[in-house]
Design a protein around this motif. Sequence first.
Motif, PDB file in Angstrom:
ATOM      1  N   PRO A  42       0.835  -1.202   0.000  1.00 14.00           N
ATOM      2  CA  PRO A  42       0.000   0.000   0.000  1.00 14.00           C
ATOM      3  C   PRO A  42       0.872   1.256   0.000  1.00 14.00           C
ATOM      4  CG  PRO A  42      -0.732  -1.579   1.667  1.00 14.00           C
ATOM      5  CD  PRO A  42       0.588  -2.075   1.168  1.00 14.00           C
ATOM      6  N   GLU A 102       4.401  -0.181  -8.669  1.00 11.39           N
ATOM      7  CA  GLU A 102       3.441   0.146  -9.713  1.00 11.39           C
ATOM      8  C   GLU A 102       3.329  -0.951 -10.775  1.00 11.39           C
ATOM      9  OE1 GLU A 102       4.249   3.725  -7.553  1.00 11.39           O
ATOM     10  OE2 GLU A 102       5.635   2.272  -8.430  1.00 11.39           O
ATOM     11  N   ASN A 150      -8.957   6.189  -1.625  1.00  9.63           N
ATOM     12  CA  ASN A 150      -7.825   5.284  -1.813  1.00  9.63           C
ATOM     13  C   ASN A 150      -6.937   5.781  -2.944  1.00  9.63           C
ATOM     14  OD1 ASN A 150      -8.303   3.489   0.210  1.00  9.63           O
ATOM     15  ND2 ASN A 150      -9.186   1.894  -1.077  1.00  9.63           N
ATOM     16  N   LYS A 152      -4.414   4.749  -5.933  1.00 11.71           N
ATOM     17  CA  LYS A 152      -4.098   3.607  -6.796  1.00 11.71           C
ATOM     18  C   LYS A 152      -3.508   4.098  -8.111  1.00 11.71           C
ATOM     19  CE  LYS A 152      -8.369   2.257  -6.595  1.00 11.71           C
ATOM     20  NZ  LYS A 152      -9.636   1.485  -6.788  1.00 11.71           N
ATOM     21  N   TYR A 165      -1.035   7.979 -10.720  1.00  8.66           N
ATOM     22  CA  TYR A 165      -1.845   7.697  -9.533  1.00  8.66           C
ATOM     23  C   TYR A 165      -3.102   8.548  -9.490  1.00  8.66           C
ATOM     24  CZ  TYR A 165       1.251   4.523  -7.055  1.00  8.66           C
ATOM     25  OH  TYR A 165       1.967   3.416  -6.672  1.00  8.66           O
TER      26      TYR A 165
END
Length: 236
Positions: A42, A102, A150, A152, A165
């Motif tokens: 994370p 990534e 979140n 990501k 991101y």
Amino acid sequence: SAEWLVRYAQDSAVKGWRWEPNYVVANFYADSDDFLGAHSDPVQSIGPWAIIASLTFGAARHFRMKPVGMIRAPGPEGGRVTSFSARLPHNSLLICWEGFQEFWRHEVPKDAGLHRHDIAGTGRLNFTFRKTVPTVAVRRPLCKCGRKANLKPVLKESSRNRGRYFWSCTNPRVRRGEYQSCDFFQWDDELLHAQQQQRRRLPGSAPSHLATARALTVTPSVPSRAPMPSPAPVFG
């Protein structure tokens, strides 16, 4: 366009950035049946394009990396790389460079052929050193339903934004265009750019990294003995 990458680089340059880990996660694998499933770490605390150092003591076990997307094998035969595995020996250091979280998932699979250590036997102790990036948590937005979003990366190979991101709602999408809660979406580099502009309008303000207290903590983590899901996400 790589403008979004430039924004991360500019932010690091302004802060005089260097990689100095300030916390460590510890994992102990008692025997060949202990494992850690495929995942990416994370980034809510370590930020995008993070560096992680992995230090191994004890038994030598496989560390397996799986690419997110297509990677062609070198050489005239061609082919596709589905995984890469290295047996990390005692007292070895593995550096996961920017881009690893990534574009790769990693795991410590069950390993019946592990190499025992003279003292530790089948036990393996692993420390992963990381650096927190407090500014990521500071700019973490709330989605339309009031929850913290979140962070990501875009993983689609054909996308011009691959690796970029974004922030989205924590509740999962049911199907394309249908959500359990809301369709909140925000590019992270755009939030970062807004912060950079705000700093320029505030003369005399101290760089954020100078106000960050550094502490070394150890966070234990227990490997699994049952299958675990693989969350959605270079090696050097």
